[in-house]
Write a protein that holds these residues in place. Structure first.
Motif, PDB file in Angstrom:
ATOM      1  N   SER A  41       0.850  -1.180   0.000  1.00 50.85           N
ATOM      2  CA  SER A  41       0.000   0.000   0.000  1.00 50.85           C
ATOM      3  C   SER A  41       0.889   1.234   0.000  1.00 50.85           C
ATOM      4  CB  SER A  41      -0.929   0.009   1.210  1.00 50.85           C
ATOM      5  OG  SER A  41      -0.180   0.019   2.397  1.00 50.85           O
ATOM      6  N   ILE A  42       0.290   2.394  -0.303  1.00 51.12           N
ATOM      7  CA  ILE A  42       1.038   3.642  -0.294  1.00 51.12           C
ATOM      8  C   ILE A  42       0.280   4.680   0.535  1.00 51.12           C
ATOM      9  CG2 ILE A  42       2.140   3.230  -2.517  1.00 51.12           C
ATOM     10  CD1 ILE A  42       0.189   5.225  -3.768  1.00 51.12           C
ATOM     11  N   LEU A  43       1.014   5.658   1.022  1.00 47.49           N
ATOM     12  CA  LEU A  43       0.433   6.731   1.826  1.00 47.49           C
ATOM     13  C   LEU A  43       1.120   8.031   1.444  1.00 47.49           C
ATOM     14  CD1 LEU A  43      -1.371   7.636   4.234  1.00 47.49           C
ATOM     15  CD2 LEU A  43       0.636   7.245   5.678  1.00 47.49           C
ATOM     16  N   LYS A  44       0.326   9.059   1.235  1.00 47.16           N
ATOM     17  CA  LYS A  44       0.869  10.369   0.895  1.00 47.16           C
ATOM     18  C   LYS A  44       1.138  11.137   2.185  1.00 47.16           C
ATOM     19  CE  LYS A  44      -0.032  14.208  -2.227  1.00 47.16           C
ATOM     20  NZ  LYS A  44      -1.016  14.783  -3.154  1.00 47.16           N
ATOM     21  N   VAL A  45       2.374  11.567   2.360  1.00 42.70           N
ATOM     22  CA  VAL A  45       2.760  12.386   3.499  1.00 42.70           C
ATOM     23  C   VAL A  45       3.469  13.628   2.965  1.00 42.70           C
ATOM     24  CG1 VAL A  45       2.961  10.484   5.138  1.00 42.70           C
ATOM     25  CG2 VAL A  45       4.939  11.162   3.809  1.00 42.70           C
ATOM     26  N   TYR A  46       3.541  14.648   3.791  1.00 39.30           N
ATOM     27  CA  TYR A  46       4.146  15.901   3.372  1.00 39.30           C
ATOM     28  C   TYR A  46       5.361  16.224   4.215  1.00 39.30           C
ATOM     29  CZ  TYR A  46      -0.052  16.820   0.690  1.00 39.30           C
ATOM     30  OH  TYR A  46      -1.066  16.744  -0.208  1.00 39.30           O
ATOM     31  N   LYS A  47       6.371  16.743   3.573  1.00 40.66           N
ATOM     32  CA  LYS A  47       7.522  17.340   4.249  1.00 40.66           C
ATOM     33  C   LYS A  47       7.599  18.753   3.695  1.00 40.66           C
ATOM     34  CE  LYS A  47      12.426  17.139   5.026  1.00 40.66           C
ATOM     35  NZ  LYS A  47      12.846  18.374   4.380  1.00 40.66           N
ATOM     36  N   GLY A  48       7.196  19.707   4.501  1.00 41.01           N
ATOM     37  CA  GLY A  48       7.072  21.075   4.002  1.00 41.01           C
ATOM     38  C   GLY A  48       5.882  21.153   3.073  1.00 41.01           C
ATOM     39  N   ASP A  49       6.090  21.678   1.886  1.00 39.46           N
ATOM     40  CA  ASP A  49       5.003  21.738   0.919  1.00 39.46           C
ATOM     41  C   ASP A  49       5.165  20.692  -0.174  1.00 39.46           C
ATOM     42  OD1 ASP A  49       7.176  22.847  -0.316  1.00 39.46           O
ATOM     43  OD2 ASP A  49       6.056  24.486  -1.271  1.00 39.46           O
ATOM     44  N   ARG A  50       6.080  19.756   0.019  1.00 39.95           N
ATOM     45  CA  ARG A  50       6.338  18.723  -0.972  1.00 39.95           C
ATOM     46  C   ARG A  50       5.710  17.400  -0.543  1.00 39.95           C
ATOM     47  NH1 ARG A  50      12.095  17.105  -3.670  1.00 39.95           N
ATOM     48  NH2 ARG A  50      11.166  15.863  -5.312  1.00 39.95           N
ATOM     49  N   ALA A  51       5.033  16.749  -1.470  1.00 38.81           N
ATOM     50  CA  ALA A  51       4.375  15.477  -1.187  1.00 38.81           C
ATOM     51  C   ALA A  51       5.346  14.324  -1.406  1.00 38.81           C
ATOM     52  CB  ALA A  51       3.161  15.298  -2.080  1.00 38.81           C
ATOM     53  N   HIS A  52       5.304  13.361  -0.496  1.00 35.08           N
ATOM     54  CA  HIS A  52       6.097  12.135  -0.608  1.00 35.08           C
ATOM     55  C   HIS A  52       5.148  10.954  -0.482  1.00 35.08           C
ATOM     56  CE1 HIS A  52      10.073  14.016  -0.313  1.00 35.08           C
ATOM     57  NE2 HIS A  52       9.498  14.871   0.515  1.00 35.08           N
ATOM     58  N   TRP A  53       5.436   9.891  -1.210  1.00 32.94           N
ATOM     59  CA  TRP A  53       4.621   8.678  -1.183  1.00 32.94           C
ATOM     60  C   TRP A  53       5.417   7.581  -0.498  1.00 32.94           C
ATOM     61  CZ3 TRP A  53      -0.365   8.800  -2.717  1.00 32.94           C
ATOM     62  CH2 TRP A  53      -0.764   9.905  -3.467  1.00 32.94           C
ATOM     63  N   ALA A  59      -7.330  19.693  -3.088  1.00 37.33           N
ATOM     64  CA  ALA A  59      -7.710  20.758  -2.163  1.00 37.33           C
ATOM     65  C   ALA A  59      -6.825  20.734  -0.922  1.00 37.33           C
ATOM     66  CB  ALA A  59      -9.176  20.618  -1.773  1.00 37.33           C
ATOM     67  N   THR A  60      -6.527  19.551  -0.420  1.00 33.52           N
ATOM     68  CA  THR A  60      -5.647  19.427   0.739  1.00 33.52           C
ATOM     69  C   THR A  60      -4.250  19.933   0.406  1.00 33.52           C
ATOM     70  OG1 THR A  60      -6.888  17.495   1.462  1.00 33.52           O
ATOM     71  CG2 THR A  60      -4.722  17.807   2.433  1.00 33.52           C
ATOM     72  N   ALA A  61      -3.759  19.592  -0.768  1.00 29.97           N
ATOM     73  CA  ALA A  61      -2.435  20.054  -1.187  1.00 29.97           C
ATOM     74  C   ALA A  61      -2.409  21.573  -1.324  1.00 29.97           C
ATOM     75  CB  ALA A  61      -2.035  19.398  -2.497  1.00 29.97           C
ATOM     76  N   ALA A  62      -3.475  22.154  -1.821  1.00 38.26           N
ATOM     77  CA  ALA A  62      -3.533  23.611  -1.976  1.00 38.26           C
ATOM     78  C   ALA A  62      -3.517  24.301  -0.618  1.00 38.26           C
ATOM     79  CB  ALA A  62      -4.783  24.010  -2.751  1.00 38.26           C
ATOM     80  N   LEU A  63      -4.183  23.717   0.367  1.00 36.09           N
ATOM     81  CA  LEU A  63      -4.177  24.298   1.708  1.00 36.09           C
ATOM     82  C   LEU A  63      -2.801  24.205   2.361  1.00 36.09           C
ATOM     83  CD1 LEU A  63      -7.590  23.060   3.099  1.00 36.09           C
ATOM     84  CD2 LEU A  63      -6.966  25.391   2.457  1.00 36.09           C
ATOM     85  N   ARG A  64      -2.048  23.165   2.030  1.00 35.58           N
ATOM     86  CA  ARG A  64      -0.734  22.970   2.629  1.00 35.58           C
ATOM     87  C   ARG A  64       0.312  23.917   2.068  1.00 35.58           C
ATOM     88  NH1 ARG A  64      -0.175  19.098   5.997  1.00 35.58           N
ATOM     89  NH2 ARG A  64      -1.665  17.423   6.075  1.00 35.58           N
ATOM     90  N   ARG A  65       0.067  24.506   0.911  1.00 30.92           N
ATOM     91  CA  ARG A  65       1.072  25.385   0.307  1.00 30.92           C
ATOM     92  C   ARG A  65       1.401  26.563   1.204  1.00 30.92           C
ATOM     93  NH1 ARG A  65      -2.084  24.951  -4.796  1.00 30.92           N
ATOM     94  NH2 ARG A  65      -1.381  22.988  -5.627  1.00 30.92           N
ATOM     95  N   GLY A  66       0.462  26.982   2.025  1.00 32.77           N
ATOM     96  CA  GLY A  66       0.704  28.110   2.912  1.00 32.77           C
ATOM     97  C   GLY A  66       1.345  27.737   4.217  1.00 32.77           C
ATOM     98  N   LYS A  67       1.646  26.441   4.448  1.00 34.26           N
ATOM     99  CA  LYS A  67       2.213  25.978   5.721  1.00 34.26           C
ATOM    100  C   LYS A  67       3.549  25.287   5.478  1.00 34.26           C
ATOM    101  CE  LYS A  67      -2.438  25.165   7.413  1.00 34.26           C
ATOM    102  NZ  LYS A  67      -3.388  24.165   7.823  1.00 34.26           N
ATOM    103  N   PRO A  68       4.626  26.045   5.290  1.00 38.11           N
ATOM    104  CA  PRO A  68       5.920  25.407   5.035  1.00 38.11           C
ATOM    105  C   PRO A  68       6.464  24.714   6.287  1.00 38.11           C
ATOM    106  CG  PRO A  68       6.162  27.771   5.220  1.00 38.11           C
ATOM    107  CD  PRO A  68       4.684  27.480   5.260  1.00 38.11           C
ATOM    108  N   ASN A  69       7.386  23.796   6.072  1.00 38.82           N
ATOM    109  CA  ASN A  69       8.071  23.039   7.133  1.00 38.82           C
ATOM    110  C   ASN A  69       7.109  22.258   8.015  1.00 38.82           C
ATOM    111  OD1 ASN A  69      10.499  24.112   6.252  1.00 38.82           O
ATOM    112  ND2 ASN A  69      10.238  25.922   7.519  1.00 38.82           N
ATOM    113  N   GLN A  70       6.107  21.691   7.406  1.00 37.01           N
ATOM    114  CA  GLN A  70       5.144  20.881   8.138  1.00 37.01           C
ATOM    115  C   GLN A  70       5.265  19.447   7.655  1.00 37.01           C
ATOM    116  OE1 GLN A  70       1.053  21.727   7.277  1.00 37.01           O
ATOM    117  NE2 GLN A  70       0.506  21.469   9.406  1.00 37.01           N
ATOM    118  N   LEU A  71       5.347  18.492   8.572  1.00 40.06           N
ATOM    119  CA  LEU A  71       5.475  17.094   8.175  1.00 40.06           C
ATOM    120  C   LEU A  71       4.172  16.524   7.711  1.00 40.06           C
ATOM    121  CD1 LEU A  71       7.939  15.604  10.773  1.00 40.06           C
ATOM    122  CD2 LEU A  71       8.296  15.960   8.349  1.00 40.06           C
ATOM    123  N   ASN A  72       3.096  16.685   8.444  1.00 42.15           N
ATOM    124  CA  ASN A  72       1.784  16.139   8.063  1.00 42.15           C
ATOM    125  C   ASN A  72       0.727  17.171   8.218  1.00 42.15           C
ATOM    126  OD1 ASN A  72       2.597  13.630   7.321  1.00 42.15           O
ATOM    127  ND2 ASN A  72       2.379  12.788   9.350  1.00 42.15           N
TER     128      ASN A  72
END
Length: 134
Positions: free
Chosen positions: A61-73, A121-134
């Motif tokens: 399985s895969i899970l999308k997580v964020y490091k800053g504003d970049r998505a990682h799988w 939509a979730t990714a767009a909301l995260r663009r304003g929150k840098p250096n956030q893991l999840n």
């Protein structure tokens, strides 16, 4: 058909008046638009790589997580994290420590239009929150 000539004339006048400003604006927004498109394309490429890897594993399985504003799988085999696409500079355990593991996607699951829209939509909301893991 006299109305068409008036509309065309008005359009030409507005083009002459605001054309240079529109040209400057398009030049200014070209690079940020290219960066946003490249980020979206690289995220989709990483998702496909992760999905291909997960389909070769047992209970993958895969899970999308964020490091800053970049998505990682993150790729999982059962409940064990295996690898991450694109490669991250922090340990895998830190990427998934606060992640909701119930949101994992299996290769046989089909993600519909609503799911992709919600993800965008979730990714767009995260663009304003840098250096956030999840």
């Amino acid at each position: 058909m006299a109305g068409k000539g008036k509309v065309i004339g008005q359009g030409v006048r507005l083009g002459i008046k605001y054309g240079p400003q529109i040209w400057v604006a398009t030049q200014a927004f070209r690079e940020p638009a290219k960066e946003a498109i490249n980020k979206a394309v690289s995220s989709e490429k990483a998702r496909r790589q992760a999905m291909a890897h997960a389909s070769s594993l047992s209970e993958g399985s895969i899970l999308k997580v964020y490091k800053g504003d970049r998505a990682h799988w993150v790729v999982f085999s059962a409940d064990e994290s295996v690898t991450v696409y694109p490669p991250a500079d922090i340990p895998l355990s830190m990427l998934v420590e606060r992640a909701d593991l119930t949101k994992r996607i299996r290769p046989e699951d089909k993600v519909g239009v609503k799911g992709r829209a919600k993800d965008a939509a979730t990714a767009a909301l995260r663009r304003g929150k840098p250096n956030q893991l999840n």
